[in-house]
Scaffold this motif. Structure first.
Motif, PDB file in Angstrom:
ATOM      1  N   ASP A   1      47.921  75.139 121.057  1.00 55.84           N
ATOM      2  CA  ASP A   1      47.278  74.284 120.069  1.00 55.84           C
ATOM      3  C   ASP A   1      45.916  74.894 119.725  1.00 55.84           C
ATOM      4  O   ASP A   1      45.095  75.096 120.617  1.00 55.84           O
TER       5      ASP A   1
ATOM      6  N   ASN B   1      43.351  73.737 118.493  1.00 56.43           N
ATOM      7  CA  ASN B   1      42.188  72.879 118.707  1.00 56.43           C
ATOM      8  C   ASN B   1      42.074  72.381 120.139  1.00 56.43           C
ATOM      9  O   ASN B   1      41.193  71.613 120.454  1.00 56.43           O
TER      10      ASN B   1
ATOM     11  N   GLN C   1      40.789  72.345 123.505  1.00 54.90           N
ATOM     12  CA  GLN C   1      39.640  72.975 124.146  1.00 54.90           C
ATOM     13  C   GLN C   1      39.800  72.951 125.647  1.00 54.90           C
ATOM     14  O   GLN C   1      40.493  72.110 126.189  1.00 54.90           O
TER      15      GLN C   1
ATOM     16  N   ARG D   1      39.017  77.554 123.186  1.00 55.13           N
ATOM     17  CA  ARG D   1      40.230  77.478 122.378  1.00 55.13           C
ATOM     18  C   ARG D   1      40.824  78.874 122.245  1.00 55.13           C
ATOM     19  O   ARG D   1      40.097  79.868 122.267  1.00 55.13           O
TER      20      ARG D   1
ATOM     21  N   ARG E   1      44.144  80.301 116.845  1.00 52.39           N
ATOM     22  CA  ARG E   1      43.232  79.943 115.759  1.00 52.39           C
ATOM     23  C   ARG E   1      43.326  80.949 114.618  1.00 52.39           C
ATOM     24  O   ARG E   1      43.221  80.591 113.456  1.00 52.39           O
TER      25      ARG E   1
ATOM     26  N   SER F   1      37.536  70.974 113.110  1.00 50.15           N
ATOM     27  CA  SER F   1      38.920  70.982 113.562  1.00 50.15           C
ATOM     28  C   SER F   1      39.790  71.894 112.699  1.00 50.15           C
ATOM     29  O   SER F   1      40.949  72.112 113.008  1.00 50.15           O
TER      30      SER F   1
ATOM     31  N   PRO G   1      40.455  75.546 111.597  1.00 48.85           N
ATOM     32  CA  PRO G   1      40.043  76.929 111.822  1.00 48.85           C
ATOM     33  C   PRO G   1      40.163  77.766 110.553  1.00 48.85           C
ATOM     34  O   PRO G   1      41.177  77.693 109.863  1.00 48.85           O
TER      35      PRO G   1
ATOM     36  N   GLN H   1      32.067  68.303 120.147  1.00 43.10           N
ATOM     37  CA  GLN H   1      33.507  68.593 120.125  1.00 43.10           C
ATOM     38  C   GLN H   1      34.103  68.496 121.523  1.00 43.10           C
ATOM     39  O   GLN H   1      35.217  68.005 121.701  1.00 43.10           O
TER      40      GLN H   1
ATOM     41  N   GLN I   1      37.122  66.052 123.018  1.00 41.29           N
ATOM     42  CA  GLN I   1      38.299  66.488 123.768  1.00 41.29           C
ATOM     43  C   GLN I   1      38.466  65.676 125.056  1.00 41.29           C
ATOM     44  O   GLN I   1      39.558  65.237 125.385  1.00 41.29           O
TER      45      GLN I   1
END
Lengths: 324, 304, 516
Positions: free
Chosen positions: B57, B59, B61, B89, B94, B248, B250, C377, C381
């Motif tokens: 994925d 996004n 992290q 990520r 990405r 969100s 990329p 961010q 998460q």
């Protein structure tokens, strides 16, 4: 000729009004900037007072007409964040940006011509290949990236060039201190190299390719063949016949070039801490400092318009086929 | 195949085929455009099927695994092929997703700008008179307004977002198209076949879009191919100024912009891969544009 | 003509600047790299932190907050407070002067207070906008040549600390100048004098009297973090502010400079917007429940965020009060996602079929606080990981985020850092002085807090208010409107050439800096 100039000037006035209207409306729809000019603990009453003090309580059209009215008197208003005449702030930042764009422009044009000519003359050779590869790369690298890489390599690793900063040349020159200005010139250029290249590299690449293709075109035309067949030396053919015609498209570019180079200026001024109009206007937009934004936009449009007028006039002189 | 051939009148079909064959031969002869085409096909493939290819994925992290180098193994069986970024990520995923967004931005902005510009140019050139004047003055205003200021101003106000970026970058391009289309339309307006179409009672809309437009598409394609490249670069610069797409989403430009703090720390992969992706794509668009121009410009054809 | 002289002067100063930029600065010069330029030097107009940091070297103040967070007299000699706390009788030191040679007397001190308070001049600086409302300033009057009386509208323990923020300047000099002249020609009372101001480029100060060890201070404006770091490593700049955490390693490895870390006083938090303005947004109803708010505290790995994204172990926050003034019994909530999930289940928000408990939006500024975009961010998460599907939105500070904040129209979750002090817990707590106070961005209305606040304020001293304060902070910890994060660490890059210690309160104090 004169009617042409006068017509263009009249058109320019319309254009400048259009430009001010766009930026005025744009900044206003962004909302009330009053909050930016009161402290964190300001009460609703204080906020309202500031709003009135800044004039944001009045209807939009009224604010615009006041602004235009003042503008006709040469008054650009007072900067909201600097509390001084907006025009003064802009004129102070303008010379540094002109130095930067001028350097970039000269770099992008003066270097592009020999590069393009040689690439065209040795078409298909390794020289042509490497010039064109550089040209292609130059058109694919964002200027901020080029700037940071140059800082790391030439500034930090090799220590050949200063990392950031600015030495004025135009300001002392315009003030009449000619000797002082020229004694500072080497230093000014020393500081200009990296930001100037970062701004102008894209244009250099594009211009080199432009010169090459227009050179190729000219070289294939009858008058060049005729000149060659007459036994005129090759160098003379190139300089007197081919080059004269090949750089016409470059001249056309110059007028648009300025607006184009400005695109890189904002970012490059940030990276190299260049005290120019790009940073000023970026901060002003973020601060909703409408008078400063307006003054910047007007000054830049005036420069752009006059430059294009100049280019058109030059064009007439160098290209006998064009008549106004 | 046979039925498709019959759908078109035979001579037109033959002409089209011949042109394609000629284009292909010219491309093969020049070699570089062929390579550029190959690269673009790969990029388009990544853009279309990125989500299926991407191992992770884009996004997701994991700040404990941030700034891991290429080929680092993550938890479980995951492998960070091209390393991880500042938030842990996966750079490879990405990059694949970024292909989609970067191309989307590049191409849609051109479509937006191109459509406005073509319509404005056609109308302006065909009708002339005061409409022409108004449109051309609007064009002058747009040109005199430094594009970067225009972009910053509107993005600060509209807020960052994919649609806003596309709109702003697109609107910034329309004048180029409008001017070229206008000039071409002016010269075509008096051509015999346009006169003929008009005489046959075609409506104005039909004359403009069916008769004139197809004849000016060639130079537009060339400009568009160069323009896609410059739009991708502009998007990167706007990301640098913090005016790019939301976090969100990329894009190659925003990946490159995010990498700038890491350059001094020598985390090269953060900048290298998106940088290469941008350079290759922009380069390919430029090479194809060059080739297309040479190919379509009859004056250059005679040159060996 | 004056502008001509000014241009000449800047030209000369600039030549010195070249020398400074090319090689290491000369031994009597200290070069500081800042991210933003000053906008004005009119003492009544100064508002930004960078601007104030330069100004405090030009203008003296009655008091000063020292490195340890104690308030010490600077120009003041003796201070007497009336019994009701509404009147301060301040005697200043004798034989003071301003930069123009004018004697600095009580008249000038009173003027320094009354000028920014003059509503007709419409000043928007820190004095009029923040200090005076907090201080409850009414007027300043001259008693004799060296004595001035300052009248307040209410008793406050913050008085001296607030007065320490008022720049003292001389009346005759400022009465003779227009507002425009005042903004560029400061006539100071401090130990340095403004020599040149190349806007967007550099500001040069020159020493006129003690305190201060360097003869010359050059503030260079370098907006881009990487460029600041490069200049520091190259040895052209001695001190830089706002070092990017990811560049700490590069600076420490350079051999020419090192990074000084200090745990700042800025309280970083995720605010819960409890106001009716947020109603209807996803997540707004859920966070009204204090149990949900406390549960989310377990979900975020604050130590992980600090070590990974901020490059340091930070001082954890247990309340809105800066250490050491907080409630010592409170311990920071550990990172325990299982506990967070358990508490959320108990609060009545189990995971749905898609693994989501509820949706919520988190807003954060970009480029305002240390590594803010990444921290926000990462928080998003962590919350998503415990089933609170978080939609992160990053906004530009000045034109978008700040107005939303003022209007209390933030999303249900918003990332914020609020400056605090080391010298008084009540200052830190005054964010929540009333349910509709401007700084109560969370619109917190718990009556237990606001009843206790009145008690705490009424106490004659902080020590006597301590039991009430501790009770309030416990309430804040358990049911407060903040997801407590950390006190923002501040990083300064300092060249090996100089000895200098950063302060906790984001002020840059160069008087004690010296060559090694």
């Amino acid at each position: 000729m004169w009617t042409f100039i006068i017509r263009r000037l009249l058109q320019s006035i319309i254009v400048i009004f259009g430009v001010t209207a766009i930026s005025f409306v744009a900044l206003q729809i962004g909302g009330d900037p009053t909050y930016l000019y009161v402290s964190e603990r300001a009460t609703a009453e204080e906020i309202q007072q500031t709003r009135v003090a800044l004039g944001f309580d009045r209807p939009l059209y009224e604010q615009y007409f006041t602004f235009i009215g003042n503008l006709l008197h040469g008054d650009f208003g007072t900067s909201l964040s600097y509390k001084r005449p907006a025009l003064e702030a802009v004129l102070e930042a303008l010379p540094a940006t002109i130095e930067l764009t001028l350097f970039a422009m000269i770099f992008a044009i003066v270097l592009a011509i020999p590069l393009g000519v040689f690439a065209a003359l040795y078409r298909g050779s390794a020289l042509d290949g490497s010039i064109m590869t550089m040209g292609m790369l130059g058109q694919s690298i964002p200027s901020f990236w080029l700037g940071i890489m140059m800082i790391m390599f030439f500034g930090l690793y090799l220590r050949w060039l200063p990392i950031s900063g600015h030495v004025p040349f135009l300001v002392p020159l315009l003030q009449g201190h000619v000797v002082e200005a020229f004694s500072q010139l080497p230093m000014a250029l020393y500081y200009l190299v990296m930001p100037g290249v970062a701004v102008g590299f894209y244009s250099l690449s594009r211009n080199a390719r432009l010169v090459r293709s227009s050179m190729l075109e000219v070289l294939g035309q009858d008058f060049v063949r005729t000149a060659r067949s007459k036994g005129i030396p090759e160098a003379a053919v190139i300089i007197h016949h081919a080059l004269r015609n090949a750089w016409l498209p470059v001249v056309t570019m110059v007028g648009l070039e300025f607006g184009f180079l400005l695109g890189g200026v904002v970012v490059v001024e940030m990276i190299f801490s260049w005290p120019g109009i790009g940073r000023l206007v970026f901060n002003a937009i973020n601060q909703r400092d409408i008078p400063v934004v307006q003054a910047c936009v007007i000054m830049l449009s005036v420069i752009f318009i006059s430059l294009n007028l100049l280019v058109d006039l030059i064009y007439v002189r160098i290209d006998p086929r064009v008549k106004l | 195949m046979a039925s498709a051939t019959q759908a078109l009148p035979q001579p037109a079909m033959n002409y089209r085929r011949r042109e394609f064959r000629r284009a292909w031969r010219s491309m093969v002869a020049a070699k570089w455009p062929l390579l550029a085409l190959l690269i673009l096909v790969c990029v388009i493939f990544a853009a279309l099927f990125g989500p299926q290819i991407a191992p992770l994925d884009p996004n997701r992290q994991n700040i404990m695994l941030r700034l891991a180098g290429p080929l680092t193994e993550g938890r479980g069986k995951t492998l960070f092929l091209l390393g991880t970024d500042g938030l842990g990520r996966d750079v490879f995923s990405r990059l694949l997703y970024g292909a989609r967004v970067s191309l989307l931005v590049g191409i849609s902005a051109i479509l937006v700008g191109g459509t406005i510009g073509v319509v404005a140019g056609l109308v302006s050139g065909y009708f002339g008179g005061w409409i022409d004047d108004v449109i051309m003055r609007l064009g002058d205003i747009q040109l005199a307004f430094p594009f970067i200021l225009f972009a910053i101003m509107f993005l600060v106000i509209l807020g960052p977002g994919l649609a806003n970026i596309i709109l702003v970058l697109g609107v910034g391009q329309w004048v180029t198209y409008a001017r070229i289309v206008r000039a071409q339309t002016l010269s075509l307006r008096e051509k015999e076949y346009v006169e003929a179409a008009r005489a046959l009672g075609d409506s104005t809309v039909s004359v403009i879009f069916r008769t004139i437009l197809p004849n000016i598409m060639a130079p537009l394609t060339v400009i568009a191919s160069f323009n896609v490249a410059s739009v991708i670069l502009s998007e990167a610069s706007l990301s640098f100024l913090g005016l790019g797409v939301p976090p969100s989403v990329p894009t190659w430009g925003s990946m490159l912009a995010e990498s700038r703090d890491q350059l001094l720390a020598n985390k090269w992969w953060l900048a290298f891969y998106p940088g290469i992706a941008i350079v290759m794509t922009v380069l390919s668009f430029n090479i194809l544009g060059d080739w297309l121009r040479d190919f379509l410009d009859p004056r250059l054809k005679t040159l060996g | 003509m004056t502008s001509l002289i000014r241009i000449l002067a800047t030209g000369c100063a600039l030549l010195c600047g070249i020398a400074a930029a090319q090689a290491a600065p000369p031994p009597d010069t200290l070069v500081v790299g800042l991210s933003a330029d000053a906008s004005t030097f009119d003492p009544a107009q100064i508002s930004s932190r960078d601007n104030a940091n330069i100004a405090k070297h030009i203008f003296a103040t009655l008091y000063t907050v020292n490195f340890e967070g104690e308030i010490k007299p600077y120009l003041a000699d003796k201070t007497e407070v009336s019994a009701d706390g509404l009147s301060y009788l301040i005697k200043i030191k004798p034989n003071l002067t301003c930069d123009n040679g004018e004697a600095l007397t009580a008249e000038d001190v009173a003027y320094s207070f009354n000028r920014p308070a003059d509503k007709s001049k419409k000043f928007t600086g820190n004095s009029a906008g923040f200090v005076f409302p907090t201080l409850g300033f009414k007027s300043a009057e001259v008693v004799d040549d060296l004595t001035v009386r300052i009248n307040l509208s209410a008793r406050t323990t913050l008085a001296l600390g607030m007065m320490a923020q008022i720049y003292i300047h001389c009346k005759d000099a400022y009465e003779a100048m227009t507002l425009e002249q005042a903004s560029t020609n400061p006539v100071g009372s401090g130990s340095y004098r403004l020599v040149s101001w190349q806007r967007g480029s550099q500001i040069v100060l020159e020493k006129v009297k003690d305190p201060g060890r360097f003869k010359r201070i050059v503030w260079r404006i370098i907006p881009e973090a990487s460029t600041r770091t490069a200049e520091l490593i190259a040895g052209n700049v001695d001190i830089i502010t706002n070092v990017s955490p990811d560049q700490i390693g590069a600076i420490d490895a350079s051999g020419t400079a090192a990074v000084e870390k200090v745990s700042g006083t800025r309280r970083m938090q995720v605010g819960y917007n409890l106001s009716p303005n947020a109603a209807g947004m996803p997540g707004a109803a859920e966070i009204q429940n204090p149990k949900v708010r406390f549960a989310l505290q377990y979900a975020v790995d604050v130590p992980g965020i600090c070590s990974q994204l901020l490059g340091t172990t930070c001082e954890r926050a247990t309340s809105l009060v800066n250490p050491p003034n907080g409630n010592p019994d409170l311990k920071a909530v550990p990172y325990d996602p299982a506990m967070a999930e358990k508490l959320l289940d108990e609060a009545g928000y189990p995971r749905g079929a898609d693994g989501v408990r509820f949706h919520i939006r988190l807003q954060g500024p970009r480029g305002r606080y240390l590594n803010d975009a990444n921290v926000v961010q990462a928080i998003g998460q962590y919350l998503t990981d415990v089933g609170v599907q978080t939609d992160v939105e990053l906004l530009e500070w000045a034109s978008v985020y700040s107005p939303l904040l003022r209007a209390k129209k933030m999303a249900p979750l918003f990332f914020l850092g609020q400056g605090g002090v080391t010298w008084n817990p009540l200052y830190d707590m005054s964010l929540f002085s009333t349910p509709d106070a401007t700084t109560n961005y969370q619109s917190w209305t718990d009556p237990r807090w606001f009843d206790d606040w009145k008690l705490a304020l009424a106490a004659p001293s902080v020590a006597e208010a301590r039991p009430v304060i501790n009770r309030m902070l416990k309430l804040f910890y358990e049911e407060g409107p903040w997801l407590q994060l950390y006190f923002q660490p501040d990083f300064y890059g300092v060249s090996k050439r100089v000895a200098w210690k950063p302060r906790r309160d984001e002020e840059i104090d160069l008087f004690d800096a010296s060559l090694k």
